[in-house]
Design an enzyme around this catalytic site. Structure first.
Site, PDB file in Angstrom:
ATOM      1  N   ASN A   1      50.126  53.121  35.006  1.00  0.00           N
ATOM      2  CA  ASN A   1      49.611  53.311  33.207  1.00  0.00           C
ATOM      3  C   ASN A   1      50.738  54.087  32.274  1.00  0.00           C
ATOM      4  O   ASN A   1      50.942  55.426  32.537  1.00  0.00           O
ATOM      5  CB  ASN A   1      48.238  53.957  33.421  1.00  0.00           C
ATOM      6  CG  ASN A   1      47.243  53.087  33.267  1.00  0.00           C
ATOM      7  OD1 ASN A   1      47.349  52.029  33.369  1.00  0.00           O
ATOM      8  ND2 ASN A   1      46.240  54.209  34.598  1.00  0.00           N
TER       9      ASN A   1
ATOM     10  N   ARG B   1      34.780  38.718  37.255  1.00  0.00           N
ATOM     11  CA  ARG B   1      36.165  39.311  37.052  1.00  0.00           C
ATOM     12  C   ARG B   1      36.351  39.769  38.471  1.00  0.00           C
ATOM     13  O   ARG B   1      37.787  39.291  39.033  1.00  0.00           O
ATOM     14  CB  ARG B   1      35.402  40.907  36.736  1.00  0.00           C
ATOM     15  CG  ARG B   1      36.582  42.192  37.627  1.00  0.00           C
ATOM     16  CD  ARG B   1      36.403  43.412  37.190  1.00  0.00           C
ATOM     17  NE  ARG B   1      37.245  44.625  37.656  1.00  0.00           N
ATOM     18  CZ  ARG B   1      37.467  45.903  37.426  1.00  0.00           C
ATOM     19  NH1 ARG B   1      37.059  46.198  36.922  1.00  0.00           N
ATOM     20  NH2 ARG B   1      38.544  46.202  38.340  1.00  0.00           N
TER      21      ARG B   1
ATOM     22  N   GLU C   1      47.168  59.915  38.331  1.00  0.00           N
ATOM     23  CA  GLU C   1      46.210  59.247  37.871  1.00  0.00           C
ATOM     24  C   GLU C   1      45.145  58.878  39.474  1.00  0.00           C
ATOM     25  O   GLU C   1      45.563  58.452  40.593  1.00  0.00           O
ATOM     26  CB  GLU C   1      46.072  58.202  37.274  1.00  0.00           C
ATOM     27  CG  GLU C   1      44.816  57.373  37.049  1.00  0.00           C
ATOM     28  CD  GLU C   1      45.049  56.347  36.257  1.00  0.00           C
ATOM     29  OE1 GLU C   1      45.950  56.649  34.456  1.00  0.00           O
ATOM     30  OE2 GLU C   1      44.330  55.102  35.971  1.00  0.00           O
TER      31      GLU C   1
ATOM     32  N   GLU D   1      40.406  56.701  46.129  1.00  0.00           N
ATOM     33  CA  GLU D   1      39.550  56.387  44.213  1.00  0.00           C
ATOM     34  C   GLU D   1      37.525  56.662  44.779  1.00  0.00           C
ATOM     35  O   GLU D   1      37.112  56.970  44.329  1.00  0.00           O
ATOM     36  CB  GLU D   1      39.853  55.525  43.496  1.00  0.00           C
ATOM     37  CG  GLU D   1      38.654  55.777  42.167  1.00  0.00           C
ATOM     38  CD  GLU D   1      40.069  54.722  41.381  1.00  0.00           C
ATOM     39  OE1 GLU D   1      40.801  54.072  42.252  1.00  0.00           O
ATOM     40  OE2 GLU D   1      39.205  54.720  40.035  1.00  0.00           O
TER      41      GLU D   1
ATOM     42  N   GLU E   1      43.702  46.634  31.235  1.00  0.00           N
ATOM     43  CA  GLU E   1      43.036  47.475  30.772  1.00  0.00           C
ATOM     44  C   GLU E   1      44.025  48.476  30.212  1.00  0.00           C
ATOM     45  O   GLU E   1      44.319  49.598  29.837  1.00  0.00           O
ATOM     46  CB  GLU E   1      42.991  48.698  32.658  1.00  0.00           C
ATOM     47  CG  GLU E   1      42.063  48.278  33.558  1.00  0.00           C
ATOM     48  CD  GLU E   1      41.869  49.502  34.551  1.00  0.00           C
ATOM     49  OE1 GLU E   1      42.678  49.650  35.404  1.00  0.00           O
ATOM     50  OE2 GLU E   1      40.480  49.178  35.036  1.00  0.00           O
TER      51      GLU E   1
ATOM     52  N   GLU F   1      48.749  44.826  47.558  1.00  0.00           N
ATOM     53  CA  GLU F   1      48.458  46.346  47.859  1.00  0.00           C
ATOM     54  C   GLU F   1      46.999  46.490  47.669  1.00  0.00           C
ATOM     55  O   GLU F   1      46.254  46.816  47.675  1.00  0.00           O
ATOM     56  CB  GLU F   1      48.493  46.755  45.795  1.00  0.00           C
ATOM     57  CG  GLU F   1      48.574  47.620  45.195  1.00  0.00           C
ATOM     58  CD  GLU F   1      48.513  48.178  43.277  1.00  0.00           C
ATOM     59  OE1 GLU F   1      48.879  47.221  42.937  1.00  0.00           O
ATOM     60  OE2 GLU F   1      47.407  48.578  42.917  1.00  0.00           O
TER      61      GLU F   1
ATOM     62  N   LYS G   1      46.096  43.212  44.577  1.00  0.00           N
ATOM     63  CA  LYS G   1      45.074  44.636  45.081  1.00  0.00           C
ATOM     64  C   LYS G   1      44.699  43.677  46.096  1.00  0.00           C
ATOM     65  O   LYS G   1      44.577  41.760  46.118  1.00  0.00           O
ATOM     66  CB  LYS G   1      44.548  44.671  44.215  1.00  0.00           C
ATOM     67  CG  LYS G   1      44.928  45.948  43.350  1.00  0.00           C
ATOM     68  CD  LYS G   1      43.615  46.368  43.081  1.00  0.00           C
ATOM     69  CE  LYS G   1      43.844  47.618  41.550  1.00  0.00           C
ATOM     70  NZ  LYS G   1      43.031  48.201  41.099  1.00  0.00           N
TER      71      LYS G   1
ATOM     72  N   GLU H   1      30.734  53.666  54.303  1.00  0.00           N
ATOM     73  CA  GLU H   1      29.882  52.849  53.730  1.00  0.00           C
ATOM     74  C   GLU H   1      28.595  52.509  53.948  1.00  0.00           C
ATOM     75  O   GLU H   1      27.795  52.241  53.462  1.00  0.00           O
ATOM     76  CB  GLU H   1      30.972  51.014  54.699  1.00  0.00           C
ATOM     77  CG  GLU H   1      29.828  49.426  54.149  1.00  0.00           C
ATOM     78  CD  GLU H   1      30.201  48.675  54.592  1.00  0.00           C
ATOM     79  OE1 GLU H   1      30.980  49.134  56.358  1.00  0.00           O
ATOM     80  OE2 GLU H   1      31.008  48.044  54.894  1.00  0.00           O
TER      81      GLU H   1
ATOM     82  N   ASP I   1      38.430  46.113  42.898  1.00  0.00           N
ATOM     83  CA  ASP I   1      39.098  46.913  42.582  1.00  0.00           C
ATOM     84  C   ASP I   1      38.434  47.811  43.725  1.00  0.00           C
ATOM     85  O   ASP I   1      38.365  49.188  43.148  1.00  0.00           O
ATOM     86  CB  ASP I   1      38.627  47.941  41.760  1.00  0.00           C
ATOM     87  CG  ASP I   1      39.454  48.353  40.941  1.00  0.00           C
ATOM     88  OD1 ASP I   1      40.452  48.856  41.327  1.00  0.00           O
ATOM     89  OD2 ASP I   1      39.168  49.488  40.007  1.00  0.00           O
TER      90      ASP I   1
ATOM     91  N   TRP J   1      33.073  46.830  32.243  1.00  0.00           N
ATOM     92  CA  TRP J   1      34.022  46.554  33.184  1.00  0.00           C
ATOM     93  C   TRP J   1      34.043  45.148  34.072  1.00  0.00           C
ATOM     94  O   TRP J   1      34.514  45.609  35.078  1.00  0.00           O
ATOM     95  CB  TRP J   1      34.085  48.291  33.747  1.00  0.00           C
ATOM     96  CG  TRP J   1      34.609  48.870  33.429  1.00  0.00           C
ATOM     97  CD1 TRP J   1      33.768  49.863  32.457  1.00  0.00           C
ATOM     98  CD2 TRP J   1      35.424  49.420  32.905  1.00  0.00           C
ATOM     99  NE1 TRP J   1      34.641  50.756  31.187  1.00  0.00           N
ATOM    100  CE2 TRP J   1      35.971  50.216  31.667  1.00  0.00           C
ATOM    101  CE3 TRP J   1      36.805  48.800  33.139  1.00  0.00           C
ATOM    102  CZ2 TRP J   1      36.908  50.903  31.213  1.00  0.00           C
ATOM    103  CZ3 TRP J   1      38.269  49.697  33.320  1.00  0.00           C
ATOM    104  CH2 TRP J   1      38.520  50.402  31.454  1.00  0.00           C
TER     105      TRP J   1
HETATM  106  O1  GCW Z   1      40.794  51.424  40.320  1.00  0.00           O
HETATM  107  C1  GCW Z   1      41.239  51.873  38.957  1.00  0.00           C
HETATM  108  C2  GCW Z   1      41.351  52.862  38.783  1.00  0.00           C
HETATM  109  C3  GCW Z   1      42.559  52.981  37.227  1.00  0.00           C
HETATM  110  C4  GCW Z   1      43.657  52.258  38.376  1.00  0.00           C
HETATM  111  C5  GCW Z   1      43.626  50.859  38.098  1.00  0.00           C
HETATM  112  C6  GCW Z   1      44.483  50.211  38.211  1.00  0.00           C
HETATM  113  C7  GCW Z   1      46.062  52.941  37.106  1.00  0.00           C
HETATM  114  O2  GCW Z   1      40.541  53.447  38.391  1.00  0.00           O
HETATM  115  O3  GCW Z   1      42.972  54.466  37.548  1.00  0.00           O
HETATM  116  O4  GCW Z   1      45.082  52.761  37.369  1.00  0.00           O
HETATM  117  O5  GCW Z   1      42.553  51.084  39.239  1.00  0.00           O
HETATM  118  O6  GCW Z   1      45.686  49.586  39.474  1.00  0.00           O
HETATM  119  O7  GCW Z   1      45.862  49.720  37.887  1.00  0.00           O
END
Ligand code: GCW
Length: 663
Positions: free
Chosen positions: A187, A320, A144, A377, A270, A371, A344, A494, A349, A524
């Site tokens: 996941n 969020r 993933e 990504e 999620e 994290e 995180k 950026e 995200d 989202w």
């Molecule tokens: O950034 C998002 C990602 C998902 C990921 C999620 C997470 C593993 O798009 O793919 O899932 O975070 O951190 O759990």
């Protein structure tokens, strides 16, 4: 016997163009008797406890430049000492296997001539990677958010038989101080759920490989496992049957793998199951698992990426960026001692730039791991050069000012309250690609993460030079050019993507390339609220979601007002009109245009710099980099044109410099 270096992989540990140490091997044979063997070509040096020399091999040890010895005395765990008793001789001493491995690689990564005497120990206890590898290829692929080919560990629903590539990976991680690895995606799908039940033999095989390099093995578990693969009809954390199921499972896991690390859990996140389904809290959920693993010395990493992903975009009261702090901060101090909250670095995200997570400023009596995401990504998916230590430094250097304005910086707070059991976790970026990371330069991010987790004050510049020295045998001038190419690449990325910290203008699902409104009307919770008058998210206490108020007061004051808020995070914290004048003197709309034109120009300059230095690298490296740079430039232009056109159409404000904006 385990050889520490792969012979053939294109990485800092060897391969075409790598430094001369490609011929070295370190072999660690049986941790218990402390026997360590180092071979360079065919020359062996063997030392035992207390430094007694056991013998030289093959050609009489003519190349005995580096000795490694294990000392019986108690040293700091994982630490090592470098001694330089005479010119040309380097001795590494350590009290345990992890220290030995770390010490050896300390010398290896720099070259014996470049190390000086001194003691070293990691600043943090947790230096972990999470692989997001799936056992079955699903909609997200085999890994993933993976951009370097399929999983090196799983294929076709099974763990691969041949773990030699995985062994190289373990060696690679050990070389930069990583001491824990979670094997599978957080996941956890059906097949992976059985890793801790029917597939323990496989986990044991992987754990055995990791053990050779002092790396603890973890598995991501399905919170609802008692219900889905067990014989219990609920996953309520307070249910006796659920508790008994996890206790029995833990007994079997540790019965098979005595030094198993523990579990990583993504719950109520999620669409994953979690304690919320049973009206229980995350303390209930995490502590239930912690209780099951505690008798075995196990640890539970509980992720805090918990937010409402079924939000109504019309609902402006839900933010969020507040979610993790709202869910977890009230429970500070209530988690068991073997629970680590995995948070995180930013509250949304892994965006290119975010304010730091307020939760990280609020946990004062809970073990915490910050994290980070090495896999790119949202930062160019290993097609773009985006050197992440600069992003990480920016976040980690944020002054969180608990009591007064200013320090400590975020990285200095890791573990200050709860001592041990704190540190860093990152999502890995490797795959089966021959160069490991898809883009050869993305190796730098993996290397730097390990080193940063060990020594969180290292600068992005130091890390770039260190990685380059350990990876490519090139003249100093070429190395300086390559370092210059990496440094600033995050700022360039950026500049041509989303402006002023606003984030999430990416293509839905794939997260690659621009789609300014792609997420704007989705559930989202990732909105930018651009209209004809302005853009940005109002997170102020005065008029917005109040998220800024979750920070300590002096820190909140730095973001709450337009006067104080730094330009780089303006749209992360504020909704402003296009004519708002930044500290830089430019208006927001003009900044958007200027930054996108400049970002593409900087990308072109990177490519020119690359052309000046590409000949110094092996052709197989250069060939891959050439292709990726072409895509980076194409993509940067697409970003520039879509974002500039979008904001021109919204605002109707022309570019003051009259450049081409598509209408
Ligand atoms: O950034 C998002 C990602 C998902 C990921 C999620 C997470 C593993 O798009 O793919 O899932 O975070 O951190 O759990």
């Amino acid at each position: 016997m385990a050889s520490l270096f792969p012979a053939s992989d294109r990485c800092w540990l060897g391969g075409p163009g790598s430094v001369e140490l490609a011929h070295w091997q370190l072999e660690v044979d049986g941790a218990d008797d402390g026997l360590v063997t180092i071979a360079r070509d065919h020359a062996l040096l063997v030392r035992r406890h207390g430094g007694a020399e056991a013998g030289y091999g093959a050609d009489g040890g003519a190349s005995g430049m580096l000795r490694v010895e294990q000392v019986a005395e108690n040293g700091p765990p994982e630490g090592f000492e470098i001694l330089t008793p005479e010119p040309g001789r380097v001795v590494v001493r350590a009290a345990d296997r992890r220290g030995l491995v770390a010490g050896f690689f300390h010398v290896w990564n720099r070259g014996p001539g470049a190390v000086s005497a001194g003691r070293h120990r990691p600043a943090t206890a947790i230096r972990m990677l999470n692989d997001w590898d799936n056992m079955v290829v699903d909609a997200m692929g085999s890994v993933e958010r993976g951009y370097a080919g399929p999983s090196i560990l799983f294929s076709g629903g099974e763990m691969v038989d041949d773990l030699s590539r995985f062994r190289d990976y373990a060696r690679l991680l050990a070389s930069v101080g990583i001491n824990a690895l979670c094997l599978n995606n957080v996941n956890v799908n059906d097949v992976e759920t059985t890793l801790v039940t029917d597939r323990l033999d496989d986990v044991a095989r992987a754990a055995a490989v990791l053990r050779e390099y002092g790396i603890a093995c973890y598995v991501a578990v399905n919170y609802a496992a008692p219900l889905t693969v067990g014989d219990v009809d609920t996953a309520d954390p307070l249910d006796d049957g659920v508790r008994a199921w996890w206790r029995a499972t833990a007994e079997r896991v540790w019965g098979r793998i005595g030094d198993f690390g523990g579990f990583v859990v993504k719950a109520d996140s999620e669409n994953r199951p979690g304690p919320f389904r049973y009206d229980r809290t995350h303390v209930d959920g995490a502590n239930m698992l912690a209780e099951a693993v505690a008798p075995h010395g196990g640890t539970v990493f509980w992720r805090c990426f918990v937010y409402d992903n079924h939000q109504d975009w019309r609902d402006r009261s839900t933010d969020r960026a507040r979610a993790a702090a709202d869910h977890f901060a009230p429970f500070d101090g209530q988690f068991a001692d073997n629970v680590v909250l995995q948070v995180k670095f930013g509250p949304i995200d892994f965006q290119t730039r975010e304010g730091v997570s307020p939760l990280l400023t609020r946990l004062r009596a809970t073990h915490v791991a910050i994290e980070l995401q090495i896999t790119q990504e949202y930062t160019g998916q290993q097609k773009h050069v985006c050197y992440l230590p600069e992003l990480w430094r920016d976040a980690l250097d944020t002054e969180i000012g608990w009591e007064t304005d200013g320090g400590p910086r975020l990285y200095e707070t890791v573990g200050v309250h709860t001592g041990r059991h704190n540190g860093f976790v990152a999502v890995s970026n490797v795959g089966a690609d021959p160069n490991w990371t898809g883009h050869p330069f993305a190796q730098a991010n993996l290397y730097a993460f390990g080193r940063l987790a060990w020594e969180p004050s290292l600068t992005a510049e130091e890390l770039a030079h260190e990685w380059l020295r350990a990876t490519y045998a090139v003249p100093d001038a070429a190395r300086d050019e390559l370092a210059a190419l990496l440094l600033g690449s995050w700022q360039t990325y950026e500049a041509y993507t989303a402006p002023l910290g606003v984030g999430f203008m990416v293509t839905p699902h794939t997260h690659y390339g621009p789609s300014v409104d792609g997420y704007e009307y989705t559930p989202w919770g990732t909105y930018h609220f651009a209209d004809r008058d302005g853009v940005g998210v109002d997170r102020t206490v005065a008029t917005g979601s109040g998220m800024i108020g979750l920070y300590p007061p002096a820190m909140a004051a730095r973001y709450e007002t337009l006067d104080a808020c730094p330009d780089a995070l303006l749209l992360f914290f504020h909704h402003v009109p296009y004519g708002h004048v930044l500290h830089s003197g430019s208006t927001v709309i003009q900044h958007i245009y200027d930054s996108h034109f400049a970002g593409v120009e900087q990308g072109e300059a990177m490519i020119r710099r690359w052309h000046g230095v590409r000949e110094s690298l092996p052709s197989e490296v250069s060939a891959v980099v050439d292709v990726r740079f072409a895509e980076q430039l194409r993509s940067a232009i697409e970003w520039r044109d879509q974002v500039n056109t979008y904001f021109w159409r919204k605002s109707g404000v022309p570019d003051a410099r009259g450049r081409l904006i598509h209408r």
